[in-house]
Structures are given as C-alpha cells and as structure tokens.
Design an enzyme around this catalytic site. Structure first.
Site, PDB file in Angstrom:
ATOM      1  N   ASP A  55     -10.527   3.330  -3.298  1.00 16.28           N
ATOM      2  CA  ASP A  55     -11.270   2.141  -2.879  1.00 16.28           C
ATOM      3  C   ASP A  55     -12.684   2.155  -3.468  1.00 16.28           C
ATOM      4  O   ASP A  55     -13.381   3.169  -3.385  1.00 16.28           O
ATOM      5  CB  ASP A  55     -11.410   2.100  -1.347  1.00 16.28           C
ATOM      6  CG  ASP A  55     -10.076   1.860  -0.667  1.00 16.28           C
ATOM      7  OD1 ASP A  55      -9.037   1.881  -1.356  1.00 16.28           O
ATOM      8  OD2 ASP A  55     -10.086   1.654   0.549  1.00 16.28           O
ATOM      9  N   ASP A 104       0.829  -1.213   0.000  1.00 16.42           N
ATOM     10  CA  ASP A 104       0.000   0.000   0.000  1.00 16.42           C
ATOM     11  C   ASP A 104       0.862   1.263   0.000  1.00 16.42           C
ATOM     12  O   ASP A 104       2.104   1.179   0.000  1.00 16.42           O
ATOM     13  CB  ASP A 104      -0.948  -0.048   1.213  1.00 16.42           C
ATOM     14  CG  ASP A 104      -2.288   0.603   0.928  1.00 16.42           C
ATOM     15  OD1 ASP A 104      -2.348   1.478   0.044  1.00 16.42           O
ATOM     16  OD2 ASP A 104      -3.265   0.252   1.600  1.00 16.42           O
ATOM     17  N   GLY A 163      -4.002   4.147  -0.709  1.00 14.99           N
ATOM     18  CA  GLY A 163      -3.453   4.703   0.522  1.00 14.99           C
ATOM     19  C   GLY A 163      -4.036   6.056   0.832  1.00 14.99           C
ATOM     20  O   GLY A 163      -5.234   6.284   0.639  1.00 14.99           O
ATOM     21  N   TRP A 176      -7.735  11.844  -5.392  1.00 14.47           N
ATOM     22  CA  TRP A 176      -8.090  10.446  -5.491  1.00 14.47           C
ATOM     23  C   TRP A 176      -8.185   9.912  -6.922  1.00 14.47           C
ATOM     24  O   TRP A 176      -7.944   8.756  -7.169  1.00 14.47           O
ATOM     25  CB  TRP A 176      -9.464  10.222  -4.851  1.00 14.47           C
ATOM     26  CG  TRP A 176      -9.388  10.201  -3.376  1.00 14.47           C
ATOM     27  CD1 TRP A 176      -9.899  11.133  -2.531  1.00 14.47           C
ATOM     28  CD2 TRP A 176      -8.791   9.207  -2.542  1.00 14.47           C
ATOM     29  NE1 TRP A 176      -9.652  10.783  -1.234  1.00 14.47           N
ATOM     30  CE2 TRP A 176      -8.980   9.602  -1.223  1.00 14.47           C
ATOM     31  CE3 TRP A 176      -8.119   8.025  -2.808  1.00 14.47           C
ATOM     32  CZ2 TRP A 176      -8.517   8.850  -0.155  1.00 14.47           C
ATOM     33  CZ3 TRP A 176      -7.655   7.270  -1.749  1.00 14.47           C
ATOM     34  CH2 TRP A 176      -7.856   7.695  -0.437  1.00 14.47           C
TER      35      TRP A 176
HETATM   36  C1  GAL Z   1      -6.323   1.363   1.748  1.00 10.04           C
HETATM   37  C2  GAL Z   1      -6.432   0.428   0.567  1.00 10.04           C
HETATM   38  C3  GAL Z   1      -7.450  -0.625   0.922  1.00 10.04           C
HETATM   39  C4  GAL Z   1      -7.000  -1.355   2.169  1.00 10.04           C
HETATM   40  C5  GAL Z   1      -6.743  -0.365   3.310  1.00 10.04           C
HETATM   41  C6  GAL Z   1      -6.130  -1.052   4.518  1.00 10.04           C
HETATM   42  O1  GAL Z   1      -5.420   2.318   1.445  1.00 10.04           O
HETATM   43  O2  GAL Z   1      -6.812   1.143  -0.586  1.00 10.04           O
HETATM   44  O3  GAL Z   1      -7.614  -1.516  -0.173  1.00 10.04           O
HETATM   45  O4  GAL Z   1      -5.848  -2.090   1.883  1.00 10.04           O
HETATM   46  O5  GAL Z   1      -5.887   0.670   2.901  1.00 10.04           O
HETATM   47  O6  GAL Z   1      -5.814  -0.162   5.537  1.00 10.04           O
END
Ligand code: GAL
Length: 416
Positions: free
Chosen positions: A218, A148, A188, A193
């Site tokens: 996400d 990440d 992250g 975004w």
């Molecule tokens: C986000 C990522 C998610 C998940 C999450 C965990 O940044 O996009 O898919 O991994 O962190 O903390």
C-alpha cells in the site's frame, strides 16, 4: 492443486479462459474508498456524497469514472442462499440500489472481495464462492472488482494456489457475460512486501490474469511511494492495452484526508503515475478536497499522457541513486502521436541539473537530429528551454528537495 493451465476435463485439457473482457485498454481512472472512508466512514450517505462530488467537481468530466468500494461494504454473514450482502447498517438500501445511484450519476460501480475466505478486515470473501459472488456482482451492475490477497489457506506467497484462485474469479467474472474490470491486489498480508513483481512477470499473471495488478505494498506515504516507483521501473514491458501495473492510489495534500503529502510530493506522484501508465485512483477525501488537489487531478494534459492510446508504460532512462530516498531520475514515455513525455525528478536536498544526454536519447523512439518543441504540462505553455534536438543534451534544473517536471517533446518536422 492443479492450476487452470493444467486442468484435465472429460474431453481433454480444459483451456483456461484468459481474461477476455475487452476492458482496460487504458489505465482505469476513478476513486477508491479505502484511504478515505476506510471502514469507519463507509456508508451509503458518504458513498453517495462522493458520487455527487465526482460529478459536480468536474472529476467525472476529466475521466474519473469508477467509484470503487473497498473493504467493509459487506455484512458479516452471507444470506440464506449463500450470497454476499451489503452491511445493512452501512447500506440500508442495499448494494443494487447503490449501484443504480452511482450509474445514475454517469459513473461506474466498483466493489471489493478477497481470494481467501475472509477479506483483510475479516469479513466474508470469495474462496469457494467465486461463481455465486461473480453472479451477485453482475446482478448488482458491478463494473469493477478488486480482489485482495488476505487469509489464504496456504499462505499469501504460494504462487500456484494464488494464480489458481485469482484465475477462478477471473473466469467466473468472464462467465457472467457482463464486462467487469478485474483488478488483482497482490498486497493483502503478503510478505516480503517488496516482492510483488511476479504478478506482472509470472506467465500466469499480467494481462492474462487481470486488467490491473498491484506491484507493491500500500502506498501510504513517501517511503512506500518510492518503493512502488522502484518496483514499477522494472516492469514497464508487462503493461499493455488490457492490463496495467498498479502502483496504488493517489495521495492528495488535504489534511482532511487520512493519508496526505506535501504539494510537491503529490504532484511528483501525479507526474510519475502518468508516465508509468498506472491507474489513476484517487484516495483523497473528496468531501473536503483541497483546491490544489482538484487542480492536480484535473490537469488534462497530464491525464492525456496517462491515458495515451499506445498504452506503453514509460521507462526510467537515467537514474542516479545515492541511497534509498536520495536520487534523481529521468523517465520517458512514447506516445501515440510520435511525441515523448518525460519526467525529470529530484529527491536530493539540493538543487540538481538533470541532463538527457546521448545515452538517454538512445532509449527513445526518436530519430537523431529530430527537432522538437518542448511543452511544460504544468505551465500549459512552452518549457523554459522550448526547443530540443533528439540526441543532443537537454537539461532541466530542478529545485532542492522533492521536485519534478513533466515535459512533452513533440517533433516539429517530419524527418525522412
Ligand atoms: C489491503 C489492500 C488495500 C485495501 C485493504 C482493505 O490489503 O492492499 O488496498 O484494499 O487491504 O482491507
């Protein structure tokens, strides 16, 4: 900081070890804990239950092989030797034993880290420890690493550092000698975004860097899902056997899943993920999986489109967009057997007739006048309009609201 592409060694330039693990010839298929177990329910018991269900439900037989642990598996501190260890409250038997259990079910074991010094949930991560972490993962029998993008010391958008640091982990994984699928999560705390397309387009990114790379934030509901589709529509040419654009996880319909959608939305996602050659990583609650979702995830004809050996990401051949969230589009993907899969997709609140016309056919690898049979991959039978001729208008009427179909157009004769 010099990047791996410009490093100088004692005997001249050190050539970066581009990703050479031989993996990811098709988009990965599996399950990821994040949308389901999150941090709260992350435990040995639940992960083992997921492994059992992946087998007993038929998901494994349908191709879902990776069981990927996301954030929150690790203890808050490294051990005395500087190694990452699993959180002993959550995983009392340890990570190696968990990996053995997953392998014992015939599945593959995935794990998560971050290129910063902490994960997105503020747990220990890999910056400066890439070699030791890669070795630890290999010793545990890890088959897949998602790295990440949180807690970067120079900010999440510093591309030179970002590609350098992800590249260090790629090379460390290569150096273990164990084939480990490498997935880069550009998300992250990255802002803005919607600007993650450079993971595919930058010359240091794409398949040189990883087997899969996230291209958008996400996917948590319909809005973020549509953003992922829009970004991915511009990135088709960067996908190839060995490395794929990752549009994030599949959302099911079960109200018992932390993130869920309606039935039509979830099938539209599955259709589009198949056409876009995106990883098929289930984010639903497998311990309470709706029958409907199981039927979605195990549709073998649609999985075959996603996994097609030509590994060509489909393109958006037609689009009409009234505003964000109101559009219709036609997508097409060239398949290894000479056929073409197409998705017809409508998000208008009224029904719409979508036509693949001459300009649409022009973008497809079919000879004009080629006769085609048309199969509906949800009906598992001939489509309502069962014949088509390449170059001549082919129309599909879609219901109001979010509606989509996925059809396969197969040549019925060889044209010379
Ligand atoms: C986000 C990522 C998610 C998940 C999450 C965990 O940044 O996009 O898919 O991994 O962190 O903390």
């Amino acid at each position: 900081m010099p990047g791996p592409w410009s490093r100088l060694g004692c005997f001249g330039p050190v050539v970066s070890l581009a990703l050479d693990n031989g993996l990811g010839r098709r988009p990965p298929m599996g399950y990821n804990t994040w949308n389901d177990l999150g941090c709260k329910d992350m435990s040995e018991e639940n992960v083992k239950a997921v492994a059992d269900i992946m087998v007993s439900s038929g998901l494994k037989d349908a191709g879902y092989e990776y069981l990927n642990l996301d954030d929150c598996w690790m203890a808050p501190n490294r051990d005395a030797d500087g190694k990452l260890i699993g959180d002993l409250d959550r995983f009392p038997s340890g990570m190696k034993a968990l990996g053995d259990y997953i392998h014992g079910r015939g599945l593959k074991f995935g794990i998560y880290t971050d290129r910063g010094d902490q994960t997105c949930q503020n747990l220990p991560a890999s910056l400066g420890n890439e070699a030791i972490d890669a070795k630890t993962f290999a010793d545990w029998g890890v088959d897949y690493v998602k790295e990440d993008n949180c807690h970067s010391s120079t900010g999440a958008n510093d591309k030179d550092v970002l590609f350098e640091q992800f590249g260090v982990m790629r090379d460390a994984l290569n150096a273990t000698g164990r084939p480990i699928f490498f997935s880069v999560c550009g998300g992250g705390d990255q802002l803005p975004w919607n600007k993650l397309d450079y993971y595919a387009t930058d010359e240091r990114g794409g398949a040189k860097l990883a087997n899969a790379w996230r291209i958008s934030p996400d996917v948590m509901e319909w809005e973020t899902l549509q953003l992922a589709i829009d970004v991915n529509a511009g990135l088709a040419k960067y996908a190839q056997a060995g490395g794929f654009n990752d549009a994030d996880m599949l959302l099911g319909t079960s109200k018992n899943s932390a993130k869920h959608m309606t039935q039509r939305h979830s099938r539209a996602q599955f259709n589009l993920w198949a056409i876009m050659a995106s990883p098929l990583l289930i984010g639903a609650n497998l311990r309470e999986l709706a029958d409907y979702d199981l039927a979605t995830y195990t549709n073998k004809e649609i999985i075959a489109v996603n996994q097609d050996s030509l590994a060509k990401q489909g393109i958006r051949v037609r689009e009409y967009k009234a505003s964000a969230g109101l559009s219709w589009s036609i997508w097409a993907r060239h398949l290894q057997d000479g056929s073409v899969a197409m998705v017809f997709f409508n998000t208008f609140p009224n029904s719409a007739t979508l036509t693949c016309d001459a300009s649409c056919w022009d973008q497809l690898p079919l000879k004009k006048q080629q006769k085609l049979s048309v199969r509906d991959l949800w009906l598992h039978a001939a489509a309502e309009q069962a014949d088509a001729v390449a170059g001549e208008s082919y129309s599909v009427k879609l219901d109001a609201g979010v509606a989509s179909v996925i059809l396969k157009f197969s040549p019925t004769e060889v044209l010379v």
